[in-house]
Design a protein around this motif. Structure first.
Motif, mmCIF file in Angstrom:
data_model
loop_
_atom_site.group_PDB
_atom_site.id
_atom_site.type_symbol
_atom_site.label_atom_id
_atom_site.label_comp_id
_atom_site.label_asym_id
_atom_site.label_seq_id
_atom_site.Cartn_x
_atom_site.Cartn_y
_atom_site.Cartn_z
ATOM 1 N N GLU A 82 48.703 -3.545 -10.370
ATOM 2 C CA GLU A 82 47.986 -4.600 -9.644
ATOM 3 C C GLU A 82 48.264 -5.973 -10.246
ATOM 4 O O GLU A 82 48.479 -6.951 -9.517
ATOM 5 C CB GLU A 82 46.487 -4.327 -9.656
ATOM 6 N N ARG A 83 48.251 -6.069 -11.569
ATOM 7 C CA ARG A 83 48.475 -7.367 -12.221
ATOM 8 C C ARG A 83 49.907 -7.848 -12.005
ATOM 9 O O ARG A 83 50.143 -9.037 -11.799
ATOM 10 C CB ARG A 83 48.156 -7.298 -13.721
ATOM 11 N N LEU A 84 50.874 -6.940 -12.041
ATOM 12 C CA LEU A 84 52.263 -7.344 -11.801
ATOM 13 C C LEU A 84 52.423 -7.845 -10.365
ATOM 14 O O LEU A 84 53.094 -8.855 -10.133
ATOM 15 C CB LEU A 84 53.211 -6.178 -12.085
ATOM 16 N N ALA A 85 51.796 -7.171 -9.411
ATOM 17 C CA ALA A 85 51.857 -7.622 -8.021
ATOM 18 C C ALA A 85 51.184 -8.985 -7.865
ATOM 19 O O ALA A 85 51.703 -9.878 -7.173
ATOM 20 C CB ALA A 85 51.200 -6.584 -7.109
ATOM 21 N N GLN A 86 50.053 -9.168 -8.511
ATOM 22 C CA GLN A 86 49.312 -10.435 -8.450
ATOM 23 C C GLN A 86 50.150 -11.573 -9.029
ATOM 24 O O GLN A 86 50.258 -12.647 -8.435
ATOM 25 C CB GLN A 86 48.011 -10.286 -9.230
ATOM 26 N N LEU A 87 50.745 -11.356 -10.202
ATOM 27 C CA LEU A 87 51.551 -12.392 -10.851
ATOM 28 C C LEU A 87 52.811 -12.693 -10.038
ATOM 29 O O LEU A 87 53.267 -13.838 -10.014
ATOM 30 C CB LEU A 87 51.904 -11.978 -12.278
ATOM 31 N N THR A 88 53.342 -11.679 -9.355
ATOM 32 C CA THR A 88 54.503 -11.896 -8.486
ATOM 33 C C THR A 88 54.106 -12.740 -7.283
ATOM 34 O O THR A 88 54.790 -13.715 -6.938
ATOM 35 C CB THR A 88 55.097 -10.544 -8.038
ATOM 36 N N ARG A 89 52.988 -12.407 -6.642
ATOM 37 C CA ARG A 89 52.503 -13.189 -5.487
ATOM 38 C C ARG A 89 52.219 -14.642 -5.875
ATOM 39 O O ARG A 89 52.435 -15.547 -5.088
ATOM 40 C CB ARG A 89 51.231 -12.570 -4.901
ATOM 41 N N ALA A 90 51.731 -14.845 -7.105
ATOM 42 C CA ALA A 90 51.390 -16.192 -7.568
ATOM 43 C C ALA A 90 52.625 -16.985 -7.990
ATOM 44 O O ALA A 90 52.514 -18.173 -8.298
ATOM 45 C CB ALA A 90 50.406 -16.104 -8.735
ATOM 46 N N GLY A 91 53.797 -16.347 -8.005
ATOM 47 C CA GLY A 91 55.018 -17.051 -8.400
ATOM 48 C C GLY A 91 55.176 -17.207 -9.895
ATOM 49 O O GLY A 91 55.985 -18.011 -10.356
ATOM 50 N N ILE A 92 54.443 -16.432 -10.668
ATOM 51 C CA ILE A 92 54.491 -16.526 -12.131
ATOM 52 C C ILE A 92 55.584 -15.630 -12.708
ATOM 53 O O ILE A 92 56.209 -15.961 -13.713
ATOM 54 C CB ILE A 92 53.107 -16.196 -12.718
ATOM 55 N N ILE A 93 55.832 -14.500 -12.045
ATOM 56 C CA ILE A 93 56.941 -13.625 -12.422
ATOM 57 C C ILE A 93 57.729 -13.277 -11.166
ATOM 58 O O ILE A 93 57.218 -13.370 -10.056
ATOM 59 C CB ILE A 93 56.478 -12.327 -13.139
ATOM 60 N N ASP A 94 58.983 -12.895 -11.371
ATOM 61 C CA ASP A 94 59.831 -12.387 -10.299
ATOM 62 C C ASP A 94 60.144 -10.936 -10.594
ATOM 63 O O ASP A 94 60.297 -10.540 -11.760
ATOM 64 C CB ASP A 94 61.150 -13.159 -10.211
ATOM 65 N N ARG A 95 60.285 -10.150 -9.545
ATOM 66 C CA ARG A 95 60.614 -8.733 -9.650
ATOM 67 C C ARG A 95 62.073 -8.559 -9.264
ATOM 68 O O ARG A 95 62.479 -8.966 -8.180
ATOM 69 C CB ARG A 95 59.709 -7.938 -8.711
ATOM 70 N N HIS A 96 62.881 -7.966 -10.164
ATOM 71 C CA HIS A 96 64.297 -7.747 -9.907
ATOM 72 C C HIS A 96 64.604 -6.264 -10.024
ATOM 73 O O HIS A 96 64.391 -5.667 -11.080
ATOM 74 C CB HIS A 96 65.168 -8.524 -10.904
ATOM 75 N N ARG A 97 65.123 -5.702 -8.941
ATOM 76 C CA ARG A 97 65.520 -4.293 -8.954
ATOM 77 C C ARG A 97 66.985 -4.233 -9.360
ATOM 78 O O ARG A 97 67.832 -4.888 -8.763
ATOM 79 C CB ARG A 97 65.325 -3.671 -7.577
ATOM 80 N N GLU A 98 67.265 -3.435 -10.386
ATOM 81 C CA GLU A 98 68.630 -3.288 -10.879
ATOM 82 C C GLU A 98 69.289 -2.092 -10.210
ATOM 83 O O GLU A 98 68.651 -1.060 -9.982
ATOM 84 C CB GLU A 98 68.620 -3.109 -12.398
ATOM 85 N N ALA A 99 70.561 -2.227 -9.903
ATOM 86 C CA ALA A 99 71.313 -1.153 -9.270
ATOM 87 C C ALA A 99 71.477 0.013 -10.243
ATOM 88 O O ALA A 99 71.436 -0.161 -11.460
ATOM 89 C CB ALA A 99 72.677 -1.662 -8.826
ATOM 90 N N GLY A 100 71.688 1.166 -9.702
ATOM 91 C CA GLY A 100 71.937 2.340 -10.526
ATOM 92 C C GLY A 100 70.883 3.404 -10.326
ATOM 93 O O GLY A 100 69.937 3.252 -9.553
ATOM 94 N N TRP A 101 71.105 4.497 -11.023
ATOM 95 C CA TRP A 101 70.170 5.615 -10.947
ATOM 96 C C TRP A 101 69.780 6.039 -12.334
ATOM 97 O O TRP A 101 70.647 6.181 -13.186
ATOM 98 C CB TRP A 101 70.786 6.786 -10.187
#
Length: 125
Positions: A74-93
């Motif tokens: 929840e906190r990571l989603a909140q901080l992402t919505r607020a523009g404080i952090i960005d979420r980056h998905r890295e390629a691979g398995w």
């Protein structure tokens, strides 16, 4: 009714129009900051980003072992919505997600530093 800080102390020079009670959309700068940092664990999650710059979910979970997975998500989603952090998905398995502090997030460093200093003075004294 006027806000308690009007005419007194370090916020005396704030425009009256900005010192309004909290509403659906915060207008007071203090309320805007509090909205971004809302939630008991949010400042501690942000502290980890300020120490690291970026982190995976697992790194954050290990750094904050008493924080439940649900609240951390929840906190990571909140901080992402607020523009404080960005979420980056890295390629691979398996897929990995890295969370990175944004420029706006880095601007909160003095706020967290002041919170640290204030708390340290009371903890040690």
């Amino acid at each position: 009714m006027a806000h308690q800080t009007v005419g007194h102390g370090p916020l005396a020079d704030c425009p009256q129009s900005e010192l309004v009670p909290p509403g659906p959309e915060p207008r007071c700068p203090v309320d805007i900051t509090l909205a971004a940092l809302a939630g008991r664990w949010t400042p501690l999650v942000l502290r980890e980003f300020l120490l690291r710059g970026e982190a995976t979910y697992s790194e954050l979970s290990a750094a904050l072992p008493t924080l439940s997975d649900k609240v951390l998500s929840e906190r990571l989603a909140q901080l992402t919505r607020a523009g404080i952090i960005d979420r980056h998905r890295e390629a691979g398995w398996p897929p990995r997600v890295r969370y990175v502090l944004t420029g706006e997030g880095r601007e909160l460093a003095p706020v967290l530093r002041s919170m640290w200093d204030w708390g340290a003075a009371r903890r040690d004294g």
